[in-house]
Design an enzyme around this catalytic site. Structure first.
Site, PDB file in Angstrom:
ATOM      1  N   HIS A 176      -5.174   4.366  -6.179  1.00 52.48           N
ATOM      2  CA  HIS A 176      -4.374   5.585  -6.282  1.00 52.48           C
ATOM      3  C   HIS A 176      -2.939   5.239  -6.700  1.00 52.48           C
ATOM      4  CE1 HIS A 176      -2.820   9.575  -4.797  1.00 52.48           C
ATOM      5  NE2 HIS A 176      -1.740   8.836  -4.631  1.00 52.48           N
ATOM      6  N   GLU A 177      -2.346   4.255  -6.056  1.00 52.42           N
ATOM      7  CA  GLU A 177      -0.965   3.881  -6.371  1.00 52.42           C
ATOM      8  C   GLU A 177      -0.854   3.273  -7.763  1.00 52.42           C
ATOM      9  OE1 GLU A 177       1.501   4.877  -4.664  1.00 52.42           O
ATOM     10  OE2 GLU A 177       0.213   5.661  -3.077  1.00 52.42           O
ATOM     11  N   GLU A 233      -0.427  13.909  -7.581  1.00 48.91           N
ATOM     12  CA  GLU A 233      -1.219  13.328  -6.495  1.00 48.91           C
ATOM     13  C   GLU A 233      -2.706  13.602  -6.706  1.00 48.91           C
ATOM     14  OE1 GLU A 233      -0.150  11.251  -4.379  1.00 48.91           O
ATOM     15  OE2 GLU A 233       1.956  11.484  -4.934  1.00 48.91           O
ATOM     16  N   HIS A 237      -0.689   5.848 -10.516  1.00 49.48           N
ATOM     17  CA  HIS A 237       0.649   6.401 -10.732  1.00 49.48           C
ATOM     18  C   HIS A 237       1.419   5.541 -11.730  1.00 49.48           C
ATOM     19  CE1 HIS A 237       0.578   9.600  -7.860  1.00 49.48           C
ATOM     20  NE2 HIS A 237       0.537   8.836  -6.784  1.00 49.48           N
TER      21      HIS A 237
END
Length: 306
Positions: free
Chosen positions: A140-141, A215, A144
């Site tokens: 997930h990070e 997100e 980004h």
């Protein structure tokens, strides 16, 4: 370099529109300050210097504020192994790996580009998640970073930061005339306060709307890359539940960086304030991940987390 993280046209459009609108707001803000303060050189130099400082040193500022430190492979071999595996899988540059000695379970990514990125996790996160869940959070990070929305949020938040600082500075300082304040000075003081407050409010709303969408985009990209939406959902439910049990006073320092976190350090699900939140609700995120799991035909987990 293009990574193998699934691109998101909706995110790209939203980032472009947000930066365009904030750019117009930025130009109008600078012009208004120059007209009001009658010193274009002072305004331009100060704002340019602060922009460069925030953009180039945002990773160091975030790490310092959250007590994070860069860690070597010998200290956290399993963490480095997960990051290496995800970078190989996604075909993206390897970020700097950092750890924050905080019990609050969370993670964030920062940096101005994929080659200058930092991914930081807290010790609280490492203590609570199993390897599959940790992989989901780190994916997930990294998404980004791959989508470049970390840099966009850093740039976008700059205008709101400047406006907020000017409001505070104008309120507390004597630079606008001190005790000898006349009607003209008072009018300038009120105008600067009004313009800055309006700019802060508009940038706040634009950034929050972009942040909530990014997100969801990161959740989807991470789930598709790893092929295990259920592991990410389990991590999300576990982290959100544990944060809710941490005393609010211990979360206050972290709340300034909510826009960068895997899940916000609020300790509770938002009510009406969800429209101003940096993240979608937990229910929204879990619902999206459940649908992705169905799309991928992922086998149901033996038991649901949270």
């Amino acid at each position: 370099m293009r990574s193998r993280f699934r691109s998101d046209r909706g995110l790209t459009v939203r980032m472009t529109v947000t930066l365009f609108l904030l750019g117009l707001l930025y130009v109008g803000f600078v012009v208004a300050l120059i007209v009001l303060l009658k010193s274009w050189l002072l305004v331009v130099v100060l704002i340019a210097a602060m922009f460069v400082a925030q953009f180039w040193f945002s990773d160091r500022i975030a790490l310092f504020a959250m007590r994070g430190r860069v860690v070597e492979r010998e200290e956290y071999p399993e963490l480095h192994a997960v990051v290496d595996r995800l970078c190989a899988l996604s075909d993206m540059p390897r970020p700097v790996v950092a750890v924050s000695a905080m019990d609050m379970p969370n993670a964030f990514a920062t940096g101005r580009s994929p080659r200058k990125a930092v991914v930081c996790v807290t010790t609280g996160l490492l203590d609570r998640l199993d390897p599959a869940e940790l992989e989901g959070v780190l994916a997930h990070e990294l998404s980004h970073v791959a989508h470049k929305d970390v840099a966009v949020i850093t740039v976008a938040s700059f205008l709101g930061v400047i406006a907020g600082l000017i409001v505070r500075f104008a309120f507390y300082s004597q630079v606008f005339g001190g005790g000898r304040r006349d009607q003209n000075t008072a009018a300038v003081f009120a105008a600067v306060m009004g313009v800055s407050a309006a700019v802060y409010a508009l940038s706040f709303l634009l950034i929050r709307a972009l942040s909530r969408y990014r997100e969801l985009a990161a959740d989807r990209a991470a789930a598709l890359l790893t092929g295990r939406p259920s592991a990410l959902a389990s991590a999300l439910a576990k982290v959100s539940g544990d944060i809710a049990r941490i005393p609010t006073k211990d979360l206050r320092t972290a709340q300034a960086f909510n826009a960068f976190y895997f899940t916000p350090a609020t300790g509770r699900e938002p009510g009406i304030e969800r429209f101003f939140s940096t993240h979608p609700t937990l229910e929204q995120r879990l619902g999206r991940l459940e649908r992705i799991s169905a799309e991928l035909g992922e086998p149901a987990a033996p038991g649901k987390a949270g």
